[in-house]
Design an enzyme around this catalytic site. Structure first.
Site, PDB file in Angstrom:
ATOM      1  N   GLY A  14       0.837  -1.207   0.000  1.00  0.00           N
ATOM      2  CA  GLY A  14       0.000   0.000   0.000  1.00  0.00           C
ATOM      3  C   GLY A  14       0.865   1.249   0.000  1.00  0.00           C
ATOM      4  N   ARG A  75       0.811  -4.795  -5.547  1.00  0.00           N
ATOM      5  CA  ARG A  75       0.888  -6.067  -4.818  1.00  0.00           C
ATOM      6  C   ARG A  75       1.056  -7.111  -5.911  1.00  0.00           C
ATOM      7  NH1 ARG A  75      -0.674  -4.547   0.419  1.00  0.00           N
ATOM      8  NH2 ARG A  75      -2.145  -2.812   0.449  1.00  0.00           N
ATOM      9  N   ASP A 106       5.610  -5.199   5.858  1.00  0.00           N
ATOM     10  CA  ASP A 106       6.313  -6.465   6.141  1.00  0.00           C
ATOM     11  C   ASP A 106       6.174  -7.485   5.010  1.00  0.00           C
ATOM     12  OD1 ASP A 106       3.692  -6.873   6.787  1.00  0.00           O
ATOM     13  OD2 ASP A 106       4.067  -7.537   8.847  1.00  0.00           O
ATOM     14  N   THR A 128       4.516   2.578   5.561  1.00  0.00           N
ATOM     15  CA  THR A 128       3.112   2.162   5.631  1.00  0.00           C
ATOM     16  C   THR A 128       2.368   3.057   6.619  1.00  0.00           C
ATOM     17  OG1 THR A 128       1.629   0.449   6.483  1.00  0.00           O
ATOM     18  CG2 THR A 128       3.892   0.267   7.156  1.00  0.00           C
ATOM     19  N   ILE A 129       1.136   3.402   6.267  1.00  0.00           N
ATOM     20  CA  ILE A 129       0.384   4.292   7.164  1.00  0.00           C
ATOM     21  C   ILE A 129      -0.045   3.578   8.445  1.00  0.00           C
ATOM     22  CG2 ILE A 129      -0.468   5.757   5.282  1.00  0.00           C
ATOM     23  CD1 ILE A 129      -3.235   4.372   5.734  1.00  0.00           C
ATOM     24  N   ASP A 130       0.052   2.239   8.457  1.00  0.00           N
ATOM     25  CA  ASP A 130      -0.487   1.472   9.586  1.00  0.00           C
ATOM     26  C   ASP A 130       0.419   1.446  10.824  1.00  0.00           C
ATOM     27  OD1 ASP A 130      -2.760   0.802   8.198  1.00  0.00           O
ATOM     28  OD2 ASP A 130      -1.891  -1.030   7.369  1.00  0.00           O
ATOM     29  N   ASP A 132       2.592  -0.663  11.554  1.00  0.00           N
ATOM     30  CA  ASP A 132       2.526  -2.031  12.086  1.00  0.00           C
ATOM     31  C   ASP A 132       3.800  -2.836  11.838  1.00  0.00           C
ATOM     32  OD1 ASP A 132       2.250  -2.178   9.371  1.00  0.00           O
ATOM     33  OD2 ASP A 132       0.566  -3.562   9.369  1.00  0.00           O
ATOM     34  N   ARG A 174      -6.186  -2.588   9.145  1.00  0.00           N
ATOM     35  CA  ARG A 174      -6.839  -3.907   9.071  1.00  0.00           C
ATOM     36  C   ARG A 174      -6.489  -4.783  10.265  1.00  0.00           C
ATOM     37  NH1 ARG A 174      -4.821  -5.901   3.594  1.00  0.00           N
ATOM     38  NH2 ARG A 174      -3.474  -4.127   3.944  1.00  0.00           N
ATOM     39  N   GLU A 226     -10.600  -0.211  10.674  1.00  0.00           N
ATOM     40  CA  GLU A 226     -11.042  -0.992   9.512  1.00  0.00           C
ATOM     41  C   GLU A 226     -11.149  -2.495   9.826  1.00  0.00           C
ATOM     42  OE1 GLU A 226      -8.026  -0.570   6.577  1.00  0.00           O
ATOM     43  OE2 GLU A 226      -9.169  -1.568   5.006  1.00  0.00           O
ATOM     44  N   HIS A 253      -9.586   5.752   1.396  1.00  0.00           N
ATOM     45  CA  HIS A 253      -8.252   5.969   0.824  1.00  0.00           C
ATOM     46  C   HIS A 253      -7.742   7.394   0.918  1.00  0.00           C
ATOM     47  CE1 HIS A 253      -8.941   1.949  -0.752  1.00  0.00           C
ATOM     48  NE2 HIS A 253      -7.627   1.875  -0.727  1.00  0.00           N
TER      49      HIS A 253
HETATM   50  P1  ATP Z   1       1.048  -2.821   3.557  1.00  0.00           P
HETATM   51  O1  ATP Z   1       1.481  -2.644   4.976  1.00  0.00           O
HETATM   52  O2  ATP Z   1       0.682  -1.554   2.928  1.00  0.00           O
HETATM   53  O3  ATP Z   1       0.036  -3.910   3.356  1.00  0.00           O
HETATM   54  P2  ATP Z   1       2.998  -4.732   2.604  1.00  0.00           P
HETATM   55  O4  ATP Z   1       4.371  -4.581   2.062  1.00  0.00           O
HETATM   56  O5  ATP Z   1       2.863  -5.523   3.879  1.00  0.00           O
HETATM   57  O6  ATP Z   1       2.389  -3.275   2.752  1.00  0.00           O
HETATM   58  P3  ATP Z   1       1.811  -6.848   1.017  1.00  0.00           P
HETATM   59  O7  ATP Z   1       0.720  -6.780   0.014  1.00  0.00           O
HETATM   60  O8  ATP Z   1       1.666  -7.769   2.159  1.00  0.00           O
HETATM   61  O9  ATP Z   1       2.033  -5.339   1.490  1.00  0.00           O
HETATM   62  O10 ATP Z   1       3.168  -7.242   0.274  1.00  0.00           O
HETATM   63  C1  ATP Z   1       3.620  -6.506  -0.858  1.00  0.00           C
HETATM   64  C2  ATP Z   1       4.196  -7.436  -1.885  1.00  0.00           C
HETATM   65  O11 ATP Z   1       5.357  -8.086  -1.353  1.00  0.00           O
HETATM   66  C3  ATP Z   1       3.292  -8.590  -2.310  1.00  0.00           C
HETATM   67  O12 ATP Z   1       2.329  -8.197  -3.254  1.00  0.00           O
HETATM   68  C4  ATP Z   1       4.312  -9.547  -2.898  1.00  0.00           C
HETATM   69  O13 ATP Z   1       4.683  -9.136  -4.192  1.00  0.00           O
HETATM   70  C5  ATP Z   1       5.501  -9.360  -1.962  1.00  0.00           C
HETATM   71  N1  ATP Z   1       5.466 -10.431  -0.932  1.00  0.00           N
HETATM   72  C6  ATP Z   1       4.693 -10.491   0.165  1.00  0.00           C
HETATM   73  N2  ATP Z   1       4.898 -11.643   0.855  1.00  0.00           N
HETATM   74  C7  ATP Z   1       5.813 -12.331   0.152  1.00  0.00           C
HETATM   75  C8  ATP Z   1       6.462 -13.599   0.304  1.00  0.00           C
HETATM   76  N3  ATP Z   1       6.188 -14.398   1.351  1.00  0.00           N
HETATM   77  N4  ATP Z   1       7.363 -13.971  -0.630  1.00  0.00           N
HETATM   78  C9  ATP Z   1       7.648 -13.178  -1.676  1.00  0.00           C
HETATM   79  N5  ATP Z   1       7.078 -11.978  -1.885  1.00  0.00           N
HETATM   80  C10 ATP Z   1       6.190 -11.551  -1.001  1.00  0.00           C
END
Ligand code: ATP
Length: 323
Positions: A14, A75, A106, A128-130, A132, A174, A226, A253
């Site tokens: 995000g 994503r 993460d 990330t805005i969360d 977390d 979330r 949320e 959003h």
């Molecule tokens: P947010 O906090 O905004 O959700 P995020 O980085 O945690 O951010 P995710 O959608 O969980 O958001 O992960 C972003 C991208 O990282 C995924 O779409 C994927 O491409 C990659 N990713 C996540 N988990 C894995 C994994 N276990 N192995 C490989 N790539 C991963």
């Protein structure tokens, strides 16, 4: 030292206000230390689809004050597969990318873990805005999102007061209630529902509304993270039980956008420069964090195993001052 010639930078997951200043600081500090920089567009999809652009000092002009991310974010489902990761690795080799700086949450750091196993050096920056990310007290984008939510709810408060209504407001988060609990404290919410804490609608909402009504209170703001959801159901229930006209609002959003705050810009710069300096010093596969207002870094595997608990003191403060 000097082992890394080319850094790739990408934003993933995000979006969060402050990603642009972080990209800018990665680019400028890498150039300062004599490295080349490639921008990977659309998160890990850009590595799979060879969506790579050269970045120079001027490529990152005029973005320091802008929300969103000039590199776009995504994503990527394909990157979760071995085939996707292999394609991504091959794109890195093709462009001479020795190391990746990944700005995201993460999930994005798990992506770092995956590609680092193929030999690409990685550094994760929490964006990330969360808020977390367990290894960091603070994440880029959180402060701007808090201020946006606060401003929106201040506006809602005006109309809630004029009509003597109850407003049930959903804010993002979330799995984590940081945004909600802090916004609740900052906006004087009567009650804040967060995913970390079970609630009883009769005791925590109806009871409190009735109690404060007796003391003369005529308008009410209830915040809902949320992850708790059901704001429309909660609003209907409150109206049915109390007879107070009740409206539900989902901020949505809008909380991801806007010019990054001072705190997010400065944190972005601090974390990005640390990321590049680590790489320049031959240190990699780390996640940057902020602890007691100091920039720190952790091994990526260790960082992903850490757990973050919502400060119970904040929950207690929210309760004490919402009577
Ligand atoms: P947010 O906090 O905004 O959700 P995020 O980085 O945690 O951010 P995710 O959608 O969980 O958001 O992960 C972003 C991208 O990282 C995924 O779409 C994927 O491409 C990659 N990713 C996540 N988990 C894995 C994994 N276990 N192995 C490989 N790539 C991963």
């Amino acid at each position: 030292m000097g082992e890394i010639k080319t850094i790739g930078v990408l934003t993933s997951g995000g979006d969060a206000p402050g990603m642009n200043p972080a990209i800018r600081a990665v680019v400028r500090s890498a150039i300062y230390y004599g490295m080349n920089v490639k921008g990977v567009r659309h998160g890990y999809n850009g590595l799979i689809n060879d969506d790579i652009v050269d970045l120079n000092l001027r490529s990152v002009s005029e973005i320091i004050h802008r929300g969103g991310t000039m590199l776009y974010t995504a994503r990527s489902k394909e990157f979760m597969t071995e085939e996707g990761q292999q394609k991504a690795y091959e794109t890195c080799v093709k462009h001479g990318i020795d190391a990746l700086v990944v700005i995201g949450g993460d999930g994005s750091f798990r992506g770092c873990q995956a590609i680092s196993k193929k030999g690409i050096k990685t550094i994760g920056i929490p964006g990330t805005i969360d808020n977390d990310i367990a290894c960091s007290d603070y994440t880029i984008g959180y402060d701007t999102a808090l201020n946006t939510a606060m401003e929106m709810i201040d506006k809602l408060r005006d109309t809630t007061q004029s009509h003597e209504r109850c407003s049930v407001v959903e804010v993002m988060g979330r799995h984590a209630g940081y945004l909600a609990i802090n916004t609740g404290i900052a906006t004087g919410a009567l009650c804040t529902l967060i995913p970390e804490k079970e609630f009883d609608i009769e005791r925590d909402i109806i009871g409190r509304i009735q109690e404060t009504q007796k003391q003369g209170k005529k308008n009410f703001i209830i915040l809902v993270a949320e992850g708790v959801g059901k704001v429309f159901d909660i609003a209907n229930y409150i109206e049915m039980r109390t007879g107070i006209e009740t409206r539900a609002t989902v901020l949505g959003h809008v909380q991801r956008g806007g010019s990054p705050s001072m705190r997010d810009r400065v944190t972005a710069a601090e974390m990005a420069v640390e990321a590049v300096e680590l790489l320049n010093n031959g240190v990699y596969n780390r996640v940057i964090g902020m602890h007691d207002n100091k920039v720190v870094n952790y091994d990526i595997d260790e960082a992903l195993q850490m757990k973050k608990e919502l400060d119970p003191h904040l929950v207690s403060i929210a309760n004490i001052i919402s009577i």
